[in-house]
Design an enzyme around this catalytic site. Sequence first.
Site, short mmCIF file in Angstrom:
data_model
loop_
_atom_site.label_atom_id
_atom_site.label_comp_id
_atom_site.label_asym_id
_atom_site.label_seq_id
_atom_site.Cartn_x
_atom_site.Cartn_y
_atom_site.Cartn_z
N GLU A 1 7.32 -6.21 6.36
CA GLU A 1 6.52 -5.13 6.25
C GLU A 1 7.47 -4.75 5.10
O GLU A 1 8.72 -4.24 4.97
CB GLU A 1 5.59 -4.23 6.49
CG GLU A 1 4.70 -3.66 5.26
CD GLU A 1 3.26 -5.03 4.96
OE1 GLU A 1 4.04 -5.36 3.88
OE2 GLU A 1 2.26 -4.43 4.69
N ASP A 2 6.70 -5.01 3.31
CA ASP A 2 7.64 -4.15 2.44
C ASP A 2 8.13 -2.64 2.28
O ASP A 2 8.65 -1.86 2.61
CB ASP A 2 7.14 -4.54 0.61
CG ASP A 2 5.85 -4.28 0.75
OD1 ASP A 2 4.91 -4.04 1.62
OD2 ASP A 2 5.50 -4.70 -0.50
N ASP B 1 2.38 3.06 3.83
CA ASP B 1 2.33 3.93 3.10
C ASP B 1 0.62 5.10 4.33
O ASP B 1 1.87 5.75 4.98
CB ASP B 1 1.55 3.86 2.15
CG ASP B 1 1.02 4.91 0.93
OD1 ASP B 1 1.14 6.21 1.74
OD2 ASP B 1 0.37 4.93 0.50
N GLY C 1 -0.23 3.73 6.27
CA GLY C 1 -0.50 3.13 8.29
C GLY C 1 -2.16 2.46 8.36
O GLY C 1 -1.66 1.85 9.80
N THR D 1 -2.83 -0.28 6.96
CA THR D 1 -3.08 -1.43 6.98
C THR D 1 -2.04 -2.11 8.14
O THR D 1 -2.47 -3.00 9.09
CB THR D 1 -2.18 -2.06 5.12
OG1 THR D 1 -2.52 -1.77 4.63
CG2 THR D 1 -1.69 -3.63 5.52
N LYS E 1 6.87 5.89 4.36
CA LYS E 1 5.84 7.17 3.74
C LYS E 1 5.73 7.57 4.79
O LYS E 1 5.58 7.77 5.96
CB LYS E 1 5.03 6.31 2.66
CG LYS E 1 5.57 6.20 1.62
CD LYS E 1 4.56 5.96 0.45
CE LYS E 1 5.15 5.29 -0.88
NZ LYS E 1 4.08 5.81 -1.66
N ASP F 1 5.24 -3.84 -6.23
CA ASP F 1 5.09 -4.02 -7.37
C ASP F 1 4.28 -2.72 -8.15
O ASP F 1 3.66 -1.66 -7.83
CB ASP F 1 3.32 -5.34 -7.75
CG ASP F 1 2.66 -4.59 -6.80
OD1 ASP F 1 2.47 -4.65 -5.74
OD2 ASP F 1 1.29 -4.66 -8.35
P1 IMP Z 1 -1.04 1.34 3.33
O1 IMP Z 1 -2.63 0.63 4.36
O2 IMP Z 1 -1.44 2.72 3.00
O3 IMP Z 1 -0.06 1.71 4.32
O4 IMP Z 1 -0.67 0.91 2.29
C1 IMP Z 1 0.58 -0.30 2.43
C2 IMP Z 1 -0.09 -1.85 1.51
O5 IMP Z 1 -0.03 -0.15 0.26
C3 IMP Z 1 1.80 -2.43 0.85
O6 IMP Z 1 2.03 -3.33 2.45
C4 IMP Z 1 1.60 -1.78 -0.43
O7 IMP Z 1 1.30 -2.81 -0.82
C5 IMP Z 1 0.93 -1.02 -0.62
N1 IMP Z 1 1.86 0.05 -1.37
C6 IMP Z 1 1.83 1.23 -0.91
N2 IMP Z 1 2.40 2.35 -1.22
C7 IMP Z 1 3.46 1.64 -2.14
C8 IMP Z 1 4.46 1.24 -3.33
O8 IMP Z 1 4.78 3.00 -3.38
N3 IMP Z 1 4.90 0.89 -4.60
C9 IMP Z 1 3.91 -0.24 -4.43
N4 IMP Z 1 2.89 -0.17 -3.59
C10 IMP Z 1 2.63 0.16 -2.40
MG MG Z 2 2.54 -4.93 1.28
#
Ligand code: IMP
Ligand code: MG
Length: 177
Positions: free
Chosen positions: A99-100, A103, A105, A107, A131, A159
């Site tokens: 994963e890149d 954020d 968590g 996903t 994060k 992006d």
């Molecule tokens: P989560 O489900 O909140 O952990 O979201 C994760 C997904 O949100 C990542 O795979 C990214 O595609 C996108 N994302 C979260 N933070 C950033 C950021 O700072 N820059 C770009 N994409 C982000």
């Molecule tokens: Mg992503």
Amino acid sequence: MKVKDKNFDLYISSQKIKKKVKELAKQINQDYNGKHLLFISILNGSYVFTADLLREIDLSCEVSFIKISSYSKMESNGNLQELIGLNENIFQRDVILIEDIIDSGKTMENLLDKMQSLGPNSVEVATLLMKPEAIDTGLDIKYIGFEIPQEFVIGYGLDYDGAGRNLKDIYQFKEKL
Ligand code: IMP
Ligand code: MG
């Protein structure tokens, strides 16, 4: 650095990223010594990290790509996520999800549940960025590149509204989006 309508500042240089990617790969090479690994890269953001990480892996391995489409549902628990493109049978296999950035968590939590239900031998996660909110969820992420503050970042695959993925370095947006 201006991307679309927003200004971003340099945050992690390509040299630092390169060094970190090598460290992560070294760890993985040691941990999975003698095993055959399946890497599953989560598109779109992870494509650059995946390409660089995999070239530092000297294990016998395969790589596959999946996509997660989120569609919002008007419920308190937020997004429902659907997994697209997992063609491999992961039953009894050793898997690392790439994963890149993690954020909230959500996903990853969702994806790990889906993966576990398919009966792999093991599933670990390698994320370039993490994060604080995700750190607090107690998600067990084995390979973390950089823990970063709660700010929006772009570049190296990440992006802003579709743009900025091609940047070699990682940039940070200072104000709240
Ligand atoms: P989560 O489900 O909140 O952990 O979201 C994760 C997904 O949100 C990542 O795979 C990214 O595609 C996108 N994302 C979260 N933070 C950033 C950021 O700072 N820059 C770009 N994409 C982000
Ligand atoms: Mg992503």
